[in-house]
Write a protein that holds these residues in place. Structure first.
Motif, PDB file in Angstrom:
ATOM      1  N   PRO A 549     -35.950  55.853 -37.865  1.00  0.00           N
ATOM      2  CA  PRO A 549     -37.271  56.468 -37.729  1.00  0.00           C
ATOM      3  C   PRO A 549     -37.750  56.466 -36.285  1.00  0.00           C
ATOM      4  O   PRO A 549     -37.380  55.580 -35.505  1.00  0.00           O
ATOM      5  N   GLU A 550     -38.575  57.448 -35.965  1.00  0.00           N
ATOM      6  CA  GLU A 550     -39.078  57.537 -34.592  1.00  0.00           C
ATOM      7  C   GLU A 550     -40.267  56.588 -34.439  1.00  0.00           C
ATOM      8  O   GLU A 550     -41.421  56.954 -34.662  1.00  0.00           O
ATOM      9  N   LEU A 551     -39.967  55.374 -34.047  1.00  0.00           N
ATOM     10  CA  LEU A 551     -40.990  54.356 -33.795  1.00  0.00           C
ATOM     11  C   LEU A 551     -40.831  53.904 -32.352  1.00  0.00           C
ATOM     12  O   LEU A 551     -39.802  54.189 -31.725  1.00  0.00           O
ATOM     13  N   SER A 552     -41.816  53.168 -31.851  1.00  0.00           N
ATOM     14  CA  SER A 552     -41.689  52.780 -30.442  1.00  0.00           C
ATOM     15  C   SER A 552     -40.486  51.852 -30.290  1.00  0.00           C
ATOM     16  O   SER A 552     -40.171  51.029 -31.160  1.00  0.00           O
ATOM     17  N   TYR A 553     -39.836  52.006 -29.150  1.00  0.00           N
ATOM     18  CA  TYR A 553     -38.543  51.381 -28.904  1.00  0.00           C
ATOM     19  C   TYR A 553     -38.596  49.853 -29.047  1.00  0.00           C
ATOM     20  O   TYR A 553     -37.658  49.217 -29.520  1.00  0.00           O
ATOM     21  N   GLU A 554     -39.740  49.253 -28.652  1.00  0.00           N
ATOM     22  CA  GLU A 554     -39.844  47.785 -28.668  1.00  0.00           C
ATOM     23  C   GLU A 554     -39.771  47.219 -30.087  1.00  0.00           C
ATOM     24  O   GLU A 554     -39.533  46.019 -30.269  1.00  0.00           O
ATOM     25  N   LYS A 555     -40.011  48.054 -31.076  1.00  0.00           N
ATOM     26  CA  LYS A 555     -39.981  47.531 -32.452  1.00  0.00           C
ATOM     27  C   LYS A 555     -38.557  47.267 -32.937  1.00  0.00           C
ATOM     28  O   LYS A 555     -38.344  46.589 -33.926  1.00  0.00           O
ATOM     29  N   PHE A 556     -37.552  47.821 -32.234  1.00  0.00           N
ATOM     30  CA  PHE A 556     -36.174  47.701 -32.706  1.00  0.00           C
ATOM     31  C   PHE A 556     -35.477  46.484 -32.099  1.00  0.00           C
ATOM     32  O   PHE A 556     -35.600  46.214 -30.911  1.00  0.00           O
ATOM     33  N   THR A 557     -34.734  45.793 -32.942  1.00  0.00           N
ATOM     34  CA  THR A 557     -33.854  44.724 -32.458  1.00  0.00           C
ATOM     35  C   THR A 557     -32.483  44.939 -33.084  1.00  0.00           C
ATOM     36  O   THR A 557     -32.365  45.048 -34.306  1.00  0.00           O
ATOM     37  N   TYR A 558     -31.461  44.992 -32.244  1.00  0.00           N
ATOM     38  CA  TYR A 558     -30.104  45.110 -32.780  1.00  0.00           C
ATOM     39  C   TYR A 558     -29.529  43.708 -32.931  1.00  0.00           C
ATOM     40  O   TYR A 558     -29.477  42.954 -31.955  1.00  0.00           O
ATOM     41  N   ILE A 559     -29.145  43.347 -34.138  1.00  0.00           N
ATOM     42  CA  ILE A 559     -28.693  41.965 -34.371  1.00  0.00           C
ATOM     43  C   ILE A 559     -27.196  41.887 -34.674  1.00  0.00           C
ATOM     44  O   ILE A 559     -26.698  40.837 -35.068  1.00  0.00           O
ATOM     45  N   GLY A 560     -26.456  42.978 -34.476  1.00  0.00           N
ATOM     46  CA  GLY A 560     -25.005  42.918 -34.630  1.00  0.00           C
ATOM     47  C   GLY A 560     -24.587  42.731 -36.085  1.00  0.00           C
ATOM     48  O   GLY A 560     -25.268  43.164 -37.012  1.00  0.00           O
ATOM     49  N   ASN A 561     -23.462  42.066 -36.257  1.00  0.00           N
ATOM     50  CA  ASN A 561     -22.921  41.877 -37.606  1.00  0.00           C
ATOM     51  C   ASN A 561     -23.662  40.720 -38.279  1.00  0.00           C
ATOM     52  O   ASN A 561     -23.234  39.563 -38.242  1.00  0.00           O
ATOM     53  N   ALA A 562     -24.805  41.055 -38.905  1.00  0.00           N
ATOM     54  CA  ALA A 562     -25.670  40.020 -39.484  1.00  0.00           C
ATOM     55  C   ALA A 562     -24.993  39.332 -40.662  1.00  0.00           C
ATOM     56  O   ALA A 562     -25.212  38.140 -40.906  1.00  0.00           O
ATOM     57  N   SER A 563     -24.174  40.068 -41.393  1.00  0.00           N
ATOM     58  CA  SER A 563     -23.494  39.453 -42.534  1.00  0.00           C
ATOM     59  C   SER A 563     -22.584  38.327 -42.062  1.00  0.00           C
ATOM     60  O   SER A 563     -22.543  37.242 -42.662  1.00  0.00           O
ATOM     61  N   LEU A 564     -21.871  38.554 -40.969  1.00  0.00           N
ATOM     62  CA  LEU A 564     -20.968  37.516 -40.450  1.00  0.00           C
ATOM     63  C   LEU A 564     -21.771  36.342 -39.870  1.00  0.00           C
ATOM     64  O   LEU A 564     -21.463  35.186 -40.138  1.00  0.00           O
ATOM     65  N   MET A 565     -22.818  36.664 -39.114  1.00  0.00           N
ATOM     66  CA  MET A 565     -23.619  35.593 -38.513  1.00  0.00           C
ATOM     67  C   MET A 565     -24.321  34.785 -39.603  1.00  0.00           C
ATOM     68  O   MET A 565     -24.419  33.562 -39.526  1.00  0.00           O
ATOM     69  N   GLY A 566     -24.803  35.484 -40.625  1.00  0.00           N
ATOM     70  CA  GLY A 566     -25.436  34.791 -41.753  1.00  0.00           C
ATOM     71  C   GLY A 566     -24.420  33.883 -42.440  1.00  0.00           C
ATOM     72  O   GLY A 566     -24.722  32.747 -42.820  1.00  0.00           O
ATOM     73  N   SER A 567     -23.203  34.365 -42.581  1.00  0.00           N
ATOM     74  CA  SER A 567     -22.158  33.565 -43.242  1.00  0.00           C
ATOM     75  C   SER A 567     -21.822  32.321 -42.427  1.00  0.00           C
ATOM     76  O   SER A 567     -21.569  31.246 -42.987  1.00  0.00           O
ATOM     77  N   LEU A 568     -21.840  32.474 -41.108  1.00  0.00           N
ATOM     78  CA  LEU A 568     -21.607  31.298 -40.255  1.00  0.00           C
ATOM     79  C   LEU A 568     -22.712  30.265 -40.462  1.00  0.00           C
ATOM     80  O   LEU A 568     -22.453  29.066 -40.549  1.00  0.00           O
ATOM     81  N   ASN A 569     -23.930  30.766 -40.540  1.00  0.00           N
ATOM     82  CA  ASN A 569     -25.042  29.856 -40.809  1.00  0.00           C
ATOM     83  C   ASN A 569     -24.855  29.134 -42.134  1.00  0.00           C
ATOM     84  O   ASN A 569     -25.109  27.940 -42.254  1.00  0.00           O
ATOM     85  N   LEU A 570     -24.402  29.897 -43.136  1.00  0.00           N
ATOM     86  CA  LEU A 570     -24.199  29.290 -44.460  1.00  0.00           C
ATOM     87  C   LEU A 570     -23.092  28.246 -44.418  1.00  0.00           C
ATOM     88  O   LEU A 570     -23.140  27.228 -45.107  1.00  0.00           O
ATOM     89  N   LEU A 571     -22.087  28.500 -43.598  1.00  0.00           N
ATOM     90  CA  LEU A 571     -20.965  27.567 -43.470  1.00  0.00           C
ATOM     91  C   LEU A 571     -21.421  26.251 -42.849  1.00  0.00           C
ATOM     92  O   LEU A 571     -20.947  25.180 -43.214  1.00  0.00           O
ATOM     93  N   LEU A 572     -22.382  26.341 -41.919  1.00  0.00           N
ATOM     94  CA  LEU A 572     -22.697  25.179 -41.085  1.00  0.00           C
ATOM     95  C   LEU A 572     -24.046  24.525 -41.378  1.00  0.00           C
ATOM     96  O   LEU A 572     -24.300  23.416 -40.930  1.00  0.00           O
ATOM     97  N   SER A 573     -24.905  25.216 -42.083  1.00  0.00           N
ATOM     98  CA  SER A 573     -26.269  24.698 -42.207  1.00  0.00           C
ATOM     99  C   SER A 573     -26.726  24.650 -43.664  1.00  0.00           C
ATOM    100  O   SER A 573     -26.726  25.660 -44.365  1.00  0.00           O
ATOM    101  N   GLU A 574     -27.140  23.462 -44.077  1.00  0.00           N
ATOM    102  CA  GLU A 574     -27.662  23.325 -45.446  1.00  0.00           C
ATOM    103  C   GLU A 574     -28.978  24.077 -45.589  1.00  0.00           C
ATOM    104  O   GLU A 574     -29.292  24.648 -46.618  1.00  0.00           O
ATOM    105  N   LYS A 575     -29.744  24.075 -44.494  1.00  0.00           N
ATOM    106  CA  LYS A 575     -31.027  24.786 -44.515  1.00  0.00           C
ATOM    107  C   LYS A 575     -30.798  26.270 -44.820  1.00  0.00           C
ATOM    108  O   LYS A 575     -31.528  26.889 -45.594  1.00  0.00           O
ATOM    109  N   ALA A 576     -29.759  26.841 -44.193  1.00  0.00           N
ATOM    110  CA  ALA A 576     -29.463  28.254 -44.424  1.00  0.00           C
ATOM    111  C   ALA A 576     -29.074  28.490 -45.889  1.00  0.00           C
ATOM    112  O   ALA A 576     -29.490  29.472 -46.500  1.00  0.00           O
ATOM    113  N   ARG A 577     -28.306  27.556 -46.459  1.00  0.00           N
ATOM    114  CA  ARG A 577     -27.880  27.740 -47.859  1.00  0.00           C
ATOM    115  C   ARG A 577     -29.073  27.659 -48.804  1.00  0.00           C
ATOM    116  O   ARG A 577     -29.190  28.430 -49.753  1.00  0.00           O
ATOM    117  N   THR A 578     -29.968  26.737 -48.537  1.00  0.00           N
ATOM    118  CA  THR A 578     -31.156  26.601 -49.391  1.00  0.00           C
ATOM    119  C   THR A 578     -32.036  27.843 -49.255  1.00  0.00           C
ATOM    120  O   THR A 578     -32.522  28.400 -50.248  1.00  0.00           O
TER     121      THR A 578
END
Ligand code: FES
Length: 631
Positions: A549-578
């Motif tokens: 969508p055409e929104l102001s540029y500052e509203k966008f954040t590119y976070i890369g492969n979030a599924s992989l980063m989320g999975s790393l968090n799940l692997l290493l952090s109990e807080k993430a799993r909860t």
């Protein structure tokens, strides 16, 4: 029985008469791609019959040479055949990745509590007077670290206990998986300083990524990614479900998921000189269909009303059960899904955002072969999915490829509208066009008046790179590159149409979900973009083609492969799993196909950037500015 030989590999097999060409190829160990899963609809599984006789059940595209047939709808006749094919070699596209994009990493600032916890115990020596067994004494020590009511001992681990316990006078390393009030003892070791690793996996429809992490320090040792070998069984989820409709083919799709993950694990362990036996935990995230394929469970009922998956969540499975090439006693955790088409990749991915904490409205868009969208804030989360096809991952377009060295990621024109430069990853000789490349290229084409807003090459565009053959036109990129045959790299109108459909699917899913929530684009304060684009995604160009969508540029954040980063968090952090478990129960899954306005939203988005110009005022201005001056 006829002998069938495949070229250029020279592999051959003997088959019964009437065997389909793709089945003969499989038998010969030749990897042929079936983009629509063998339905006969895509007309892209083309092979060339050099000699022999075949029986065609469906015809290839009209302009194909007479020797060309569809591998999925052509059978071997009575005579021996020689067939020319284009074979996949997946390892050609494997790369090592960095993980710089997602700055939200629990495991860097939270107490490290990996999925499988390494615990060093000092077990008291046995006593004549208390009669306690070895297991009793180990359990007693473990209970001081993990508060659970029961501990499960696999027989293989139990068999090792008496010797292991006595080698270091009661000192031993245990690897424990805790689930609620229950613990599972994965392994015991007398070597107290044994390195312990885990893997996080993003099992995508087109691309698979594996991260290897040290469970003792929380450090990420390496990340590797490559194409999912399942691609040859269908480019998108529905084609793949169609392909896997019999047990034989379901097993094939299942084994391709496993062999893809194992291929990437091998790359990581070889590079880092690690034994697979030292990997004790795996977290795997992917869409709901991929998780069914991973476990060899038929996903057939996901495509039939009422679209019911066999499971959303499982406690854990053993690596050995699914065939992962890591320690056989390792625990594999499958990220929970929330809907038939919103899977564990999304419940893992949103861990990399702050949307569930904030009062403002956020939009999370994960752009892959499936587009998944989550809309919400700390009070509610709505999620939906759409089928975008593989165009944004470098598939489904004539010269598409992954975002690796040799991929064109941008193009530059001079004021006269002539192509002056190709931007190629690694400054290499161009080999193809990656997902972010096709977005950037089409945005420039629109702004330079090379294509019109319906995606057709403009009739009177005087560009030397546009080649026309009859009613067909294409834009050729590789003029002037040594070592490349002329016209080897191009974009044609079919490619543009595939991108148009893909971006329309994603954008209409966003608008439909907003409408469902009674909200508008003006309410959105943040947009998280996830996907495997790498650093080459240009948000501005993605807006210009109408993907975002055409929104102001500052509203966008590119976070890369979030599924992989989320999975790393799940692997290493109990807080993430909860947190993931909480979020999964909070997300409301919206089935877009059940909403009456989705189809009309999709049709309205089949135009660059959109049929409703009011949604993209700046993009329309950019697109028309050059044309007003030059055409
Ligand atoms: S037509 Fe053969 S796989 Fe699509």
């Amino acid at each position: 029985m006829p002998r069938v030989e495949f070229f250029p590999a020279g592999k051959f097999t003997i088959v019964d008469e009437s065997t389909l060409i793709f089945e003969a190829a499989q038998k010969a160990g030749v990897h042929l791609a079936l983009p629509c899963g063998g339905k006969g609809t895509c007309k892209r599984c083309l092979v060339s019959v050099l000699s022999g006789d075949v029986v065609r059940f469906e015809h290839p595209p009209e302009d194909s040479p007479p020797s060309v047939v569809l591998a999925c709808k052509t059978a071997i006749g009575q005579k021996d055949c020689r067939i020319q094919v284009q074979e996949w070699d997946f390892t050609n596209y494997d790369v090592d990745e960095s993980y710089d994009f997602c700055d939200k990493k629990f495991f860097h600032n939270e107490l490290l509590k990996p999925l499988v916890l390494p615990c060093i115990l000092k077990v008291p020596a046995p006593q004549l007077d208390d009669g306690k067994s070895d297991v009793d004494r180990v359990n007693g020590e473990l209970a001081k670290i993990v508060q659970v009511s029961s501990i499960h001992w696999p027989i293989a681990v139990l068999r090792m206990l008496p010797e292991t316990l006595r080698t270091e006078q009661g000192r031993m390393l245990t690897l424990v998986y805790r689930s609620g009030d229950h613990a599972h003892l994965c392994a015991i070791e007398d070597k107290l300083d044994k390195p312990i690793y885990g893997i996080a996996v993003d099992l995508g429809t087109t691309t698979v990524s594996v991260a290897l992490a040290d469970l003792l320090s929380g450090d990420v040792v390496g990340i590797a990614s490559g194409y999912n070998e399942q691609i040859i069984c269908g480019e998108d989820i529905i084609s793949r479900i169609h392909y896997a409709r019999t047990q034989k083919y379901l097993l094939e799709v299942n084994s391709k998921a496993i062999s893809t993950i194992n291929r990437l694990i091998s790359r990581l362990i070889e590079k880092n000189n690690i034994s697979p036996n030292n990997i004790y935990a795996a977290v795997i995230s992917g869409n709901t269909t991929m998780m069914h394929f991973l476990l060899g469970v038929t996903p057939e009922y996901l495509r039939l009303e009422p679209y019911t998956p066999a499971f959303y969540t499982l406690d854990y499975v053993f690596a050995e059960e699914i065939g992962l090439s890591i320690n056989p006693h390792a625990i594999a955790y499958v990220s929970p899904a929330v809907g038939s088409y919103v899977g564990g990749d999304i419940t893992a991915g949103i861990l990399c955002t702050d949307m569930y904490n904030e009062s403002g409205l956020s939009l999370f868009v994960d752009i892959g072969t499936n587009g998944e969208i989550v809309l919400g804030n700390r009070d509610f989360l709505f999620a939906c999915a759409c089928s975008a096809g593989p165009a944004f991952e470098g598939g489904g377009i004539s010269c598409g490829m992954r975002a690796i060295d040799g991929a064109i990621y941008d193009i530059e024109f001079n004021e006269e509208g002539e192509m002056v430069k190709l931007d190629v990853i690694g400054d290499a000789i161009p080999k193809g066009i990656c997902g972010s490349g096709i977005i950037n290229i089409l945005s420039k084409f629109l702004q330079r008046g090379i294509i019109d807003r319906s995606g057709k090459f403009v009739e009177n565009a005087q560009n030397p790179n546009i080649k026309r053959e009859g009613r067909k036109a294409r834009f050729i990129f590789n003029t002037g590159y040594e070592g490349l045959p002329d016209a080897a790299l191009f974009v044609n109108e079919q490619d543009i149409e595939n991108v148009l459909r893909a971006k329309a699917a994603v954008f209409s899913a966003i608008t439909t979900l907003l409408e469902f929530a009674g909200l508008t684009f003006a309410d959105i304060t943040k947009v998280y973009i996830a996907g495997g684009f790498g650093k080459f995604l240009n948000i501005d160009n993605a807006i210009t083609i109408g993907l975002l969508p055409e929104l102001s540029y500052e509203k966008f954040t590119y976070i890369g492969n979030a599924s992989l980063m989320g999975s790393l968090n799940l692997l290493l952090s109990e807080k993430a799993r909860t947190l993931q478990a909480e979020l999964a129960s909070k997300i409301t899954y919206i089935n877009l196909s059940a909403l009456s306005n989705y189809h009309s939203q999709y049709t309205a988005a089949l135009f660059f950037p959109h049929t409703n110009e009011n949604l993209f005022p700046s993009s329309i201005k950019k697109i028309t500015a050059y044309r007003k001056m030059h055409i």
